[in-house]
Design an enzyme around this catalytic site. Structure first.
Site, PDB file in Angstrom:
ATOM      1  N   HIS A  83       0.876  -1.186   0.000  1.00  9.04           N
ATOM      2  CA  HIS A  83       0.000   0.000   0.000  1.00  9.04           C
ATOM      3  C   HIS A  83       0.912   1.234   0.000  1.00  9.04           C
ATOM      4  O   HIS A  83       2.031   1.179   0.520  1.00  9.04           O
ATOM      5  CB  HIS A  83      -0.817  -0.074   1.298  1.00  9.04           C
ATOM      6  N   ASP A 107       3.261  -4.645   8.036  1.00  2.12           N
ATOM      7  CA  ASP A 107       2.020  -3.900   7.892  1.00  2.12           C
ATOM      8  C   ASP A 107       0.884  -4.916   8.058  1.00  2.12           C
ATOM      9  O   ASP A 107       0.611  -5.711   7.161  1.00  2.12           O
ATOM     10  CB  ASP A 107       1.993  -3.253   6.505  1.00  2.12           C
ATOM     11  N   GLN A 154      -4.354  -5.322   7.093  1.00  2.00           N
ATOM     12  CA  GLN A 154      -5.367  -6.262   6.606  1.00  2.00           C
ATOM     13  C   GLN A 154      -5.316  -7.603   7.335  1.00  2.00           C
ATOM     14  O   GLN A 154      -6.249  -8.401   7.204  1.00  2.00           O
ATOM     15  CB  GLN A 154      -5.215  -6.484   5.093  1.00  2.00           C
ATOM     16  N   CYS A 198      -4.764   2.286  -3.583  1.00  2.00           N
ATOM     17  CA  CYS A 198      -3.530   2.832  -3.001  1.00  2.00           C
ATOM     18  C   CYS A 198      -2.339   1.922  -3.272  1.00  2.00           C
ATOM     19  O   CYS A 198      -1.423   1.813  -2.433  1.00  2.00           O
ATOM     20  CB  CYS A 198      -3.667   3.103  -1.507  1.00  2.00           C
TER      21      CYS A 198
HETATM   22  N1  PMP Z   1      -1.689  -0.929   4.620  1.00  3.50           N
HETATM   23  C1  PMP Z   1      -2.665  -1.690   4.127  1.00  3.50           C
HETATM   24  C2  PMP Z   1      -2.369  -3.091   3.682  1.00  3.50           C
HETATM   25  C3  PMP Z   1      -3.966  -1.168   4.054  1.00  3.50           C
HETATM   26  O1  PMP Z   1      -4.955  -1.918   3.571  1.00  3.50           O
HETATM   27  C4  PMP Z   1      -4.207   0.150   4.500  1.00  3.50           C
HETATM   28  C5  PMP Z   1      -5.597   0.763   4.399  1.00  3.50           C
HETATM   29  N2  PMP Z   1      -6.227   0.552   3.175  1.00  3.50           N
HETATM   30  C6  PMP Z   1      -3.148   0.879   5.017  1.00  3.50           C
HETATM   31  C7  PMP Z   1      -1.911   0.299   5.067  1.00  3.50           C
HETATM   32  C8  PMP Z   1      -3.332   2.264   5.530  1.00  3.50           C
HETATM   33  O2  PMP Z   1      -4.177   2.266   6.622  1.00  3.50           O
HETATM   34  P1  PMP Z   1      -4.760   3.621   7.206  1.00  3.50           P
HETATM   35  O3  PMP Z   1      -5.311   4.381   6.038  1.00  3.50           O
HETATM   36  O4  PMP Z   1      -5.811   3.167   8.163  1.00  3.50           O
HETATM   37  O5  PMP Z   1      -3.640   4.331   7.875  1.00  3.50           O
END
Ligand code: PMP
Length: 402
Positions: free
Chosen positions: A120, A197, A200, A360
């Site tokens: 992401h 990270d 998910q 993203c």
């Molecule tokens: N990493 C992953 C794998 C995500 O799915 C997301 C959110 N879509 C994020 C990071 C970022 O999370 P947040 O927008 O809640 O900070």
């Protein structure tokens, strides 16, 4: 044991509504999950009964709010099997957690940061910024056509220059579940710091930070039935103790003079300013909700739904699924001759909420030569009937769009 969908859905008042005259089918859970009554009640009770600023307060409400906030930290620590509660730092979410780590590390020219093609943007850009600041180099683990990471290439990229390795546990774009235990072990034996990270992973898998062996784990509350604006950075004490603070301000200090400031202990060293007190308390309520059902039961339920969705969608003409068959949380697909945005807009007319676009993950989309996909993503409250509704809506939309 099968989940009792009727009882579970009754916990989520938002799901009872109609959208465009059709029952809402909410399949955008990888973006954010809906919140159960237990979480809504925890937020409301906090403001109705104990709202006050925490720590250092002498009065009753300040003490009550402080102990609820710190009890929430303990709940999170237990949920993650952290060795110590002080290793749990409350942040605004995964993005905030990763930025924290990328901001406190100092690298030098010649050092390398290793990430993966599946990341992401929030697990790419903070590292690019660190590399720009320090002259270090960003390296990227390639991905196979089936959406799994190239493990051989990963091992080849790990060298004594690799100072940080950061990758997701589950891909939000393709639902790929990375072999984190092996990957962490390989990166650790190369001498790298490792950040996972787990944005998910948190809603779909049990996270045991001690078994994982990474140095940092980042997650967002809102992906696991808690409100937005609250998240967690878990970090190993030995690593965080040796690193400098990040943001300066109240709470993160021991003593301030104009000549010199000394810093607080973990976790407060990384929690400058008034935190999201209600968010932390609601996050604990969300994790208790998950425990009440059992993460294994939740994930088994979702796996069945994803498999049914994959089967139903791939029976439609021109559908291409992305990611490996053994996916978790999210199912990404494209349809020949149909733009994902048009598809998403049309099925919304039929009450079905999915996400379309690059999720993203622009570099991942570029690797596959696409601008985006349509993504259905699942949570504890989704049902087999909703999967049918998705497949029917996609089928109808395709015949309208082609
Ligand atoms: N990493 C992953 C794998 C995500 O799915 C997301 C959110 N879509 C994020 C990071 C970022 O999370 P947040 O927008 O809640 O900070």
């Amino acid at each position: 044991m099968a989940l009792d969908s009727v009882t579970i859905r009754a916990e989520f008042p938002i799901l009872a509504q109609e959208v465009n005259g059709r029952p809402l089918v909410y399949l955008d859970n990888a973006a954010t999950t809906q919140k159960p009554l237990a979480v809504l009640d925890a937020s409301r009770r906090y403001y109705e009964e104990i709202n006050a600023n925490i720590h250092r307060g002498t009065h009753h409400l300040a003490r009550a709010a402080t102990s609820a906030h710190e009890a929430a930290r303990e709940t999170v620590a237990k949920h993650l099997n952290a060795a110590e509660t002080a290793e749990v730092i409350f942040t605004a979410g995964t993005t905030d957690s990763i930025n924290l780590v990328a901001s406190i590390l100092t690298l030098s020219p010649g050092d390398e940061v290793l990430i993966s093609t599946l990341e992401h943007h929030s697990n790419i850009v903070p590292w690019q910024m660190l590399c720009e600041r320090s002259g270090a180099t960003l390296k990227v683990i390639p991905v196979h056509d089936d959406g799994t990471l190239d493990q051989e290439a990963f091992r080849g990229l790990l060298t004594e220059r690799t100072k940080v390795t950061a990758f997701n546990w589950i891909s939000n774009a393709f639902g790929t579940v990375n072999p984190v235990l092996e990957m962490v072990a390989a990166a650790k034996s190369a001498g790298s710091l490792v950040l996972i990270d787990a944005a998910q992973a948190a809603p779909h898998l049990a996270i045991d930070v001690q078994a994982l062996g990474a140095d940092f784990v980042a997650l967002s509350g809102h992906k696991v039935y808690a409100p937005t604006g609250i998240g967690v950075l878990w970090g190993k004490r030995a690593v965080l103790d040796a690193l400098p603070p990040w943001r300066g301000g109240g709470e993160m200090i021991k003593e301030v003079t104009f000549e010199k400031t000394t810093y607080n202990e973990l976790p407060f060293k990384y929690e400058a300013g008034t935190p999201n007190i209600e968010g932390a308390i609601a996050l604990a309520a969300a994790l208790d909700f998950v425990h009440g059902i059992g993460i294994e039961a939740i994930s088994a339920h979702e796996k069945k739904l994803i498999a049914a969705a994959a089967e139903g969608l791939s029976s439609l003409p021109g559908v291409k699924l992305y990611g490996p068959a053994d996916r978790a949380g999210a199912l990404s697909f494209a349809i020949e001759g149909v733009h994902h945005y048009d598809l998403g807009t049309l099925i919304d007319q039929m009450g079905v909420a999915v996400r379309t676009g690059h999720h993203c993950c622009q570099p991942l989309m570029a690797r596959f030569g696409i601008t985006g996909t349509t993504r259905a993503s699942f949570a504890v409250y989704n049902t087999a009937e909703e999967v049918e509704a998705l497949v029917t809506a996609v089928d109808r939309a395709c015949s309208m769009l082609r």
